[in-house]
Design a protein around this motif. Structure first.
Motif, PDB file in Angstrom:
ATOM      1  N   GLU A 220       5.090   0.970  -5.556  1.00  0.00           N
ATOM      2  CA  GLU A 220       4.884   0.938  -4.100  1.00  0.00           C
ATOM      3  C   GLU A 220       6.193   1.017  -3.321  1.00  0.00           C
ATOM      4  O   GLU A 220       6.190   1.231  -2.104  1.00  0.00           O
ATOM      5  CB  GLU A 220       4.103  -0.316  -3.693  1.00  0.00           C
ATOM      6  N   ASN A 315       2.118   1.028   5.949  1.00  0.00           N
ATOM      7  CA  ASN A 315       1.401   1.627   4.820  1.00  0.00           C
ATOM      8  C   ASN A 315      -0.062   1.198   4.767  1.00  0.00           C
ATOM      9  O   ASN A 315      -0.795   1.598   3.872  1.00  0.00           O
ATOM     10  CB  ASN A 315       2.093   1.290   3.497  1.00  0.00           C
ATOM     11  N   GLY A 316      -0.480   0.358   5.741  1.00  0.00           N
ATOM     12  CA  GLY A 316      -1.875  -0.050   5.795  1.00  0.00           C
ATOM     13  C   GLY A 316      -2.277  -1.056   4.744  1.00  0.00           C
ATOM     14  O   GLY A 316      -3.471  -1.300   4.548  1.00  0.00           O
ATOM     15  N   VAL A 317      -1.275  -1.684   4.103  1.00  0.00           N
ATOM     16  CA  VAL A 317      -1.553  -2.628   3.022  1.00  0.00           C
ATOM     17  C   VAL A 317      -0.602  -3.810   3.136  1.00  0.00           C
ATOM     18  O   VAL A 317       0.603  -3.621   3.331  1.00  0.00           O
ATOM     19  CB  VAL A 317      -1.386  -1.962   1.634  1.00  0.00           C
ATOM     20  N   ALA A 318      -1.115  -5.021   2.982  1.00  0.00           N
ATOM     21  CA  ALA A 318      -0.276  -6.219   2.942  1.00  0.00           C
ATOM     22  C   ALA A 318       0.168  -6.441   1.495  1.00  0.00           C
ATOM     23  O   ALA A 318      -0.364  -7.287   0.783  1.00  0.00           O
ATOM     24  CB  ALA A 318      -1.036  -7.425   3.468  1.00  0.00           C
ATOM     25  N   ALA A 319       1.161  -5.654   1.064  1.00  0.00           N
ATOM     26  CA  ALA A 319       1.550  -5.649  -0.349  1.00  0.00           C
ATOM     27  C   ALA A 319       2.115  -6.993  -0.799  1.00  0.00           C
ATOM     28  O   ALA A 319       1.944  -7.385  -1.955  1.00  0.00           O
ATOM     29  CB  ALA A 319       2.567  -4.539  -0.597  1.00  0.00           C
ATOM     30  N   GLY A 323      -2.202  -7.038  -1.447  1.00  0.00           N
ATOM     31  CA  GLY A 323      -2.750  -5.717  -1.219  1.00  0.00           C
ATOM     32  C   GLY A 323      -3.935  -5.644  -0.284  1.00  0.00           C
ATOM     33  O   GLY A 323      -4.708  -4.682  -0.311  1.00  0.00           O
ATOM     34  N   GLN A 324      -4.086  -6.658   0.585  1.00  0.00           N
ATOM     35  CA  GLN A 324      -5.192  -6.631   1.544  1.00  0.00           C
ATOM     36  C   GLN A 324      -4.981  -5.485   2.549  1.00  0.00           C
ATOM     37  O   GLN A 324      -3.856  -5.147   2.884  1.00  0.00           O
ATOM     38  CB  GLN A 324      -5.282  -7.961   2.297  1.00  0.00           C
ATOM     39  N   PRO A 325      -6.072  -4.885   3.033  1.00  0.00           N
ATOM     40  CA  PRO A 325      -5.924  -3.789   4.000  1.00  0.00           C
ATOM     41  C   PRO A 325      -5.428  -4.288   5.355  1.00  0.00           C
ATOM     42  O   PRO A 325      -5.735  -5.397   5.778  1.00  0.00           O
ATOM     43  CB  PRO A 325      -7.336  -3.216   4.108  1.00  0.00           C
ATOM     44  N   VAL A 326      -4.631  -3.464   6.018  1.00  0.00           N
ATOM     45  CA  VAL A 326      -4.125  -3.737   7.364  1.00  0.00           C
ATOM     46  C   VAL A 326      -4.679  -2.663   8.293  1.00  0.00           C
ATOM     47  O   VAL A 326      -4.555  -1.468   8.023  1.00  0.00           O
ATOM     48  CB  VAL A 326      -2.583  -3.726   7.398  1.00  0.00           C
ATOM     49  N   ARG A 372       2.742   5.562   3.947  1.00  0.00           N
ATOM     50  CA  ARG A 372       1.513   5.833   3.194  1.00  0.00           C
ATOM     51  C   ARG A 372       1.732   7.047   2.292  1.00  0.00           C
ATOM     52  O   ARG A 372       2.360   8.020   2.680  1.00  0.00           O
ATOM     53  CB  ARG A 372       0.352   6.089   4.156  1.00  0.00           C
TER      54      ARG A 372
END
Length: 373
Positions: A220, A315-319, A323-326, A372
């Motif tokens: 990532e 990136n639309g992800v809470a890495a 990995g929750q969606p943002v 992304r």
């Protein structure tokens, strides 16, 4: 002890950066200090003061006990990273809940937080002088606990307050110490040992300093590499991060982040460095971490007229949290008031022109980096 006496003692300690969140006991001192600029949230106020101390100037924060609990995340990060110049928190108790939603004692919480603290019932000039000296001696923030009721009586002999002004230039040269100032899981064991040594009165250098790890090989992170490869050539004197993947680029071979703090805390840390006199500062945040605290920090930047440069990695992800969606529509909504100050870097686009334009533009500027894949 009166509010005017406490304000006079604080002026005598020559703190350059002051943050204040109003409340019971705090407001009379704020008035005696000449009504300096207020902050709207305790976590922003504490992050700003911490950033100033990392940049090498003394800072002070005035807030209620309830506000200290709201700011605990920032304060715990400061305990992990330490401070370079003194940072003193003046914590005002409201023992009878005269102007609070409940009765909350400060000392049990300060002990649980491992935050060094002193009582202040009289002789504020001696107590505050000792608090700043102790903060600089042990390299940690120090709290001073005050009964807010003492501040509520008017002193008829108090003179008209002078406006609060900064009273000293930065006194410490810039210094990069990633092992201590990058608050990140990879370095937590070492930073915790350093904290325990400081609390025990031992020098931080008594703890063997580990070799700084290199940037991990993580899939990532690859989408971020073009930006940071370019950012190395535009690197300002101070870069603040938070506990997200972007701060891993503070590690070798990039070394692009000087200090990182709790999730979302990069913006207030950066504001503090600017308030301390650092000429150019960038704050880096992920989309989730920015949404957690960034909008409040942008308001602070606007009211203080601090020219912070912000890079937000979308990136639309809470890495960092699994990995929750943002929802990136929320990011657009939060940035809408700053549309004229915002640039967007698309995947595959050369970062250099936008980095150059962001650096050269006056005032607060934001660069949204689409990572992304």
């Amino acid at each position: 002890m009166t509010a005017w006496q406490l304000a006079s003692a604080l002026r005598a300690c020559r703190a350059q950066v002051l943050t204040v969140v109003p409340g019971f006991g705090v407001t009379p001192v704020w008035e005696a200090l000449g009504r300096p600029m207020l902050s709207y949230h305790e976590e922003i106020a504490c992050g700003l003061a911490h950033g100033a101390s990392l940049a090498g100037v003394r800072s002070a924060t005035l807030l209620k006990t309830h506000g200290l609990l709201k700011a605990a995340n920032q304060v715990s990060s400061a305990l992990s990273s330490g401070v370079r110049s003194g940072w003193v928190l003046l914590v005002f108790e409201d023992p009878l809940a005269t102007s609070s939603d409940n009765i909350l004692a400060a000392r049990p919480f300060l002990r649980a937080l491992n935050l060094p603290h002193l009582p202040c019932e009289d002789q504020p000039e001696l107590v505050l002088a000792e608090a700043f000296a102790r903060s600089e001696r042990v390299g940690l923030p120090v709290a001073v606990v005050i009964d807010g009721r003492q501040m509520m009586s008017r002193d008829p002999d108090a003179p008209t307050p002078e406006p609060w002004t900064t009273v000293c230039p930065p006194v410490l040269p810039p210094s990069r110490d990633p092992q201590r100032h990058l608050v990140a899981p990879l370095l937590v064991p070492y930073q915790h040992e350093v904290l325990q040594a400081r609390l025990a009165g031992q020098p931080a250098d008594s703890v063997p300093r580990p070799e700084l790890p290199v940037l991990p090989e993580r899939a990532e992170l690859r989408a971020w590499e073009p930006f940071f490869t370019a950012f190395q050539q535009h690197r300002p004197p101070f870069v603040a991060g938070d506990t997200t993947l972007s701060s891993l680029y503070g590690l070798p071979p990039f070394g692009c982040v000087d200090a990182s703090t709790c999730l979302g805390g990069s913006l207030p840390i950066g504001l503090g460095a600017l308030a301390a006199g650092v000429p150019e500062v960038w704050s880096l945040a992920g989309d989730f971490s920015f949404l957690s605290m960034g909008p409040l920090a942008l308001l602070e930047a606007a009211q203080r007229n601090l020219p912070l440069k912000v890079a937000i990695f979308a990136n639309g992800v809470a890495a960092a949290t699994g990995g929750q969606p943002v929802n990136l529509d929320l990011l657009d909504l939060a940035l809408a008031p700053y549309a004229s100050r915002t640039r967007r870097l698309a995947p595959g686009q050369d970062p250099h022109p936008l980095l150059r334009a962001t650096r050269e533009a006056a005032g607060l500027q934001i660069l949204v980096v689409d990572t992304r894949e």
